[in-house]
Design a protein around this motif. Sequence first.
Motif, PDB file in Angstrom:
ATOM      1  N   VAL A  39     -46.421 -16.267 -49.878  1.00 50.14           N
ATOM      2  CA  VAL A  39     -45.366 -15.310 -49.570  1.00 50.14           C
ATOM      3  C   VAL A  39     -44.455 -15.969 -48.549  1.00 50.14           C
ATOM      4  CG1 VAL A  39     -44.780 -13.014 -48.723  1.00 50.14           C
ATOM      5  CG2 VAL A  39     -46.918 -13.359 -49.982  1.00 50.14           C
ATOM      6  N   THR A  40     -43.190 -16.149 -48.910  1.00 47.95           N
ATOM      7  CA  THR A  40     -42.227 -16.812 -48.022  1.00 47.95           C
ATOM      8  C   THR A  40     -41.183 -15.810 -47.569  1.00 47.95           C
ATOM      9  OG1 THR A  40     -42.538 -18.969 -49.074  1.00 47.95           O
ATOM     10  CG2 THR A  40     -40.492 -18.631 -47.838  1.00 47.95           C
ATOM     11  N   PHE A  41     -41.010 -15.722 -46.251  1.00 42.86           N
ATOM     12  CA  PHE A  41     -40.027 -14.834 -45.650  1.00 42.86           C
ATOM     13  C   PHE A  41     -38.844 -15.703 -45.211  1.00 42.86           C
ATOM     14  CE2 PHE A  41     -44.326 -13.306 -44.814  1.00 42.86           C
ATOM     15  CZ  PHE A  41     -44.292 -12.043 -45.379  1.00 42.86           C
ATOM     16  N   PHE A  42     -37.723 -15.554 -45.900  1.00 44.12           N
ATOM     17  CA  PHE A  42     -36.576 -16.412 -45.619  1.00 44.12           C
ATOM     18  C   PHE A  42     -35.790 -15.919 -44.411  1.00 44.12           C
ATOM     19  CE2 PHE A  42     -36.997 -17.007 -50.344  1.00 44.12           C
ATOM     20  CZ  PHE A  42     -37.366 -18.345 -50.285  1.00 44.12           C
ATOM     21  N   ASP A  43     -35.401 -16.862 -43.587  1.00 49.55           N
ATOM     22  CA  ASP A  43     -34.505 -16.576 -42.465  1.00 49.55           C
ATOM     23  C   ASP A  43     -33.083 -16.763 -42.970  1.00 49.55           C
ATOM     24  OD1 ASP A  43     -33.256 -16.309 -39.969  1.00 49.55           O
ATOM     25  OD2 ASP A  43     -33.475 -18.455 -39.556  1.00 49.55           O
ATOM     26  N   LEU A  44     -32.377 -15.669 -43.203  1.00 47.21           N
ATOM     27  CA  LEU A  44     -30.999 -15.701 -43.681  1.00 47.21           C
ATOM     28  C   LEU A  44     -30.060 -15.243 -42.587  1.00 47.21           C
ATOM     29  CD1 LEU A  44     -31.522 -14.064 -47.208  1.00 47.21           C
ATOM     30  CD2 LEU A  44     -31.520 -16.506 -46.630  1.00 47.21           C
ATOM     31  N   SER A  45     -28.831 -15.721 -42.630  1.00 46.51           N
ATOM     32  CA  SER A  45     -27.854 -15.332 -41.617  1.00 46.51           C
ATOM     33  C   SER A  45     -27.500 -13.854 -41.704  1.00 46.51           C
ATOM     34  CB  SER A  45     -26.579 -16.177 -41.752  1.00 46.51           C
ATOM     35  OG  SER A  45     -26.027 -16.034 -43.048  1.00 46.51           O
ATOM     36  N   GLU A  46     -27.709 -13.256 -42.887  1.00 45.21           N
ATOM     37  CA  GLU A  46     -27.467 -11.828 -43.049  1.00 45.21           C
ATOM     38  C   GLU A  46     -28.332 -11.310 -44.191  1.00 45.21           C
ATOM     39  OE1 GLU A  46     -23.442  -9.909 -42.417  1.00 45.21           O
ATOM     40  OE2 GLU A  46     -23.657  -9.608 -44.574  1.00 45.21           O
ATOM     41  N   GLY A  47     -28.970 -10.166 -43.991  1.00 46.33           N
ATOM     42  CA  GLY A  47     -29.814  -9.594 -45.029  1.00 46.33           C
ATOM     43  C   GLY A  47     -31.200 -10.213 -45.042  1.00 46.33           C
ATOM     44  N   GLU A  48     -32.007  -9.783 -46.012  1.00 46.05           N
ATOM     45  CA  GLU A  48     -33.392 -10.226 -46.118  1.00 46.05           C
ATOM     46  C   GLU A  48     -33.723 -10.671 -47.533  1.00 46.05           C
ATOM     47  OE1 GLU A  48     -36.150  -7.296 -44.646  1.00 46.05           O
ATOM     48  OE2 GLU A  48     -34.592  -6.384 -43.412  1.00 46.05           O
ATOM     49  N   ALA A  49     -34.740 -11.521 -47.636  1.00 42.49           N
ATOM     50  CA  ALA A  49     -35.277 -11.917 -48.943  1.00 42.49           C
ATOM     51  C   ALA A  49     -36.672 -12.483 -48.734  1.00 42.49           C
ATOM     52  CB  ALA A  49     -34.387 -12.948 -49.621  1.00 42.49           C
ATOM     53  N   THR A  50     -37.569 -12.100 -49.626  1.00 39.61           N
ATOM     54  CA  THR A  50     -38.955 -12.560 -49.573  1.00 39.61           C
ATOM     55  C   THR A  50     -39.360 -13.028 -50.962  1.00 39.61           C
ATOM     56  OG1 THR A  50     -39.520 -11.004 -47.797  1.00 39.61           O
ATOM     57  CG2 THR A  50     -41.340 -11.870 -49.113  1.00 39.61           C
ATOM     58  N   LEU A  51     -40.042 -14.166 -51.021  1.00 40.42           N
ATOM     59  CA  LEU A  51     -40.448 -14.756 -52.297  1.00 40.42           C
ATOM     60  C   LEU A  51     -41.966 -14.817 -52.393  1.00 40.42           C
ATOM     61  CD1 LEU A  51     -39.707 -16.362 -54.924  1.00 40.42           C
ATOM     62  CD2 LEU A  51     -39.847 -18.437 -53.508  1.00 40.42           C
ATOM     63  N   ILE A  52     -42.502 -14.261 -53.464  1.00 42.28           N
ATOM     64  CA  ILE A  52     -43.938 -14.331 -53.732  1.00 42.28           C
ATOM     65  C   ILE A  52     -44.161 -15.242 -54.935  1.00 42.28           C
ATOM     66  CG2 ILE A  52     -46.025 -13.037 -54.324  1.00 42.28           C
ATOM     67  CD1 ILE A  52     -44.724 -10.561 -53.098  1.00 42.28           C
ATOM     68  N   LEU A  53     -44.998 -16.254 -54.754  1.00 41.58           N
ATOM     69  CA  LEU A  53     -45.324 -17.184 -55.828  1.00 41.58           C
ATOM     70  C   LEU A  53     -46.828 -17.180 -56.060  1.00 41.58           C
ATOM     71  CD1 LEU A  53     -43.157 -20.294 -54.809  1.00 41.58           C
ATOM     72  CD2 LEU A  53     -42.616 -18.578 -56.554  1.00 41.58           C
ATOM     73  N   SER A  54     -47.224 -17.251 -57.315  1.00 41.96           N
ATOM     74  CA  SER A  54     -48.647 -17.359 -57.635  1.00 41.96           C
ATOM     75  C   SER A  54     -48.910 -18.668 -58.346  1.00 41.96           C
ATOM     76  CB  SER A  54     -49.099 -16.179 -58.507  1.00 41.96           C
ATOM     77  OG  SER A  54     -48.438 -16.199 -59.751  1.00 41.96           O
ATOM     78  N   GLY A  55     -50.169 -19.079 -58.322  1.00 42.34           N
ATOM     79  CA  GLY A  55     -50.530 -20.358 -58.914  1.00 42.34           C
ATOM     80  C   GLY A  55     -50.267 -20.438 -60.402  1.00 42.34           C
ATOM     81  N   ASP A  56     -50.154 -19.269 -61.070  1.00 41.58           N
ATOM     82  CA  ASP A  56     -49.877 -19.295 -62.510  1.00 41.58           C
ATOM     83  C   ASP A  56     -48.386 -19.388 -62.822  1.00 41.58           C
ATOM     84  OD1 ASP A  56     -48.834 -16.795 -61.986  1.00 41.58           O
ATOM     85  OD2 ASP A  56     -50.321 -15.680 -63.143  1.00 41.58           O
ATOM     86  N   GLY A  57     -47.561 -19.516 -61.769  1.00 41.00           N
ATOM     87  CA  GLY A  57     -46.129 -19.702 -61.965  1.00 41.00           C
ATOM     88  C   GLY A  57     -45.290 -18.454 -61.846  1.00 41.00           C
ATOM     89  N   THR A  58     -45.906 -17.301 -61.642  1.00 33.59           N
ATOM     90  CA  THR A  58     -45.153 -16.056 -61.486  1.00 33.59           C
ATOM     91  C   THR A  58     -44.357 -16.078 -60.187  1.00 33.59           C
ATOM     92  OG1 THR A  58     -46.818 -14.812 -62.710  1.00 33.59           O
ATOM     93  CG2 THR A  58     -45.320 -13.547 -61.320  1.00 33.59           C
ATOM     94  N   ALA A  59     -43.081 -15.656 -60.270  1.00 28.89           N
ATOM     95  CA  ALA A  59     -42.211 -15.602 -59.094  1.00 28.89           C
ATOM     96  C   ALA A  59     -41.639 -14.194 -58.951  1.00 28.89           C
ATOM     97  CB  ALA A  59     -41.078 -16.619 -59.220  1.00 28.89           C
ATOM     98  N   ILE A  60     -41.819 -13.605 -57.777  1.00 27.70           N
ATOM     99  CA  ILE A  60     -41.316 -12.259 -57.482  1.00 27.70           C
ATOM    100  C   ILE A  60     -40.408 -12.357 -56.258  1.00 27.70           C
ATOM    101  CG2 ILE A  60     -41.933  -9.898 -56.861  1.00 27.70           C
ATOM    102  CD1 ILE A  60     -44.729 -10.504 -58.100  1.00 27.70           C
ATOM    103  N   LEU A  61     -39.211 -11.845 -56.378  1.00 25.76           N
ATOM    104  CA  LEU A  61     -38.262 -11.856 -55.264  1.00 25.76           C
ATOM    105  C   LEU A  61     -38.059 -10.428 -54.770  1.00 25.76           C
ATOM    106  CD1 LEU A  61     -36.305 -13.628 -53.561  1.00 25.76           C
ATOM    107  CD2 LEU A  61     -34.518 -13.041 -55.231  1.00 25.76           C
ATOM    108  N   ILE A  62     -38.203 -10.241 -53.470  1.00 26.80           N
ATOM    109  CA  ILE A  62     -37.938  -8.941 -52.856  1.00 26.80           C
ATOM    110  C   ILE A  62     -36.623  -9.047 -52.092  1.00 26.80           C
ATOM    111  CG2 ILE A  62     -38.774  -7.132 -51.314  1.00 26.80           C
ATOM    112  CD1 ILE A  62     -41.593  -8.181 -51.737  1.00 26.80           C
ATOM    113  N   ASP A  63     -35.607  -8.350 -52.570  1.00 25.61           N
ATOM    114  CA  ASP A  63     -34.262  -8.348 -51.993  1.00 25.61           C
ATOM    115  C   ASP A  63     -33.579  -9.709 -52.130  1.00 25.61           C
ATOM    116  OD1 ASP A  63     -34.330  -5.610 -51.296  1.00 25.61           O
ATOM    117  OD2 ASP A  63     -35.484  -6.077 -49.504  1.00 25.61           O
TER     118      ASP A  63
END
Length: 275
Positions: A39-63
């Motif tokens: 789970v990666t929490f990105f530091d953005l200059s404005e707004g938020e975004a979080t990326l969830i990656l699984s070993g099977d290649g699934t990618a989920i983006l929150i915001d």
Amino acid sequence: MKLLMVWLALSLFSLNETASVPDEIKKIDLNLSEQEYSVTFFDLSEGEATLILSGDGTAILIDTGTDKSKKELSRWLKLYGVEKIDVLVLTKFNMTIADNVKWAVSDYNIPFVVAGKSLYQNNRGFFDDLNSTSVKIWKTGTQEIFSEKVGFQVIHEDDSQENGLDLIIKVAENRLLYLTSSAKVSAELVEGVAHEHTNMIKADPGSLTVETIEQIDPQTVVLNRNSRKSAGLLEKLHEQWVKVYVLSKQGTITAKFTEKTHEVFPINNHLYQQK
């Protein structure tokens, strides 16, 4: 875990303290096995975004951040090797986000966009225009599993200025409390989930109180930013030996999860320690 840290130390040599991503960096390889997740929490200059990656290649983006941070998010996703996103979850929505959602859906071939019931109803025209993707509507109590062991539970949904979609995210046996609403709402939510062990909390300082922390007793807290009002909260967290990461201060962080444990890598901080 050590292999990841060494790789980052070598690869992120040019990373600096700003939210921008230097051109010299080409890729961050998390080297996830089939039983690992990040789970990666990105530091953005404005707004938020979080990326969830699984070993099977699934990618989920929150915001998706805002229109002002679109280029930053694009470069971060490229660094993490993301070419396709399976699901986009929106916790909040306004017109500064609209173009980013359209861009993400188009560029990353996203088949599903998730929105809370209130958010969807208040912005139905926008979602109806997303012709190439399906919209999933979540309400309080909704539970859904993505990938083999990544599940979401909605504990609150709203579309007011101070409140949004609040979630419990389960990664294998680990629980992440993902708060987007006001401290008042969050305190009420915590009363219903405090009996279950929570490894990590992701929130804005305005979503947390000292009482909330005492009830949950997490191992790790990730905050979007720091503020004068959060001084007492941070002091209490340190008193309870909770690991605290403030994105606006420490930059993007990645948490790598195994079946029952997690380890956090502050990308920028690890670099500075190597200098």
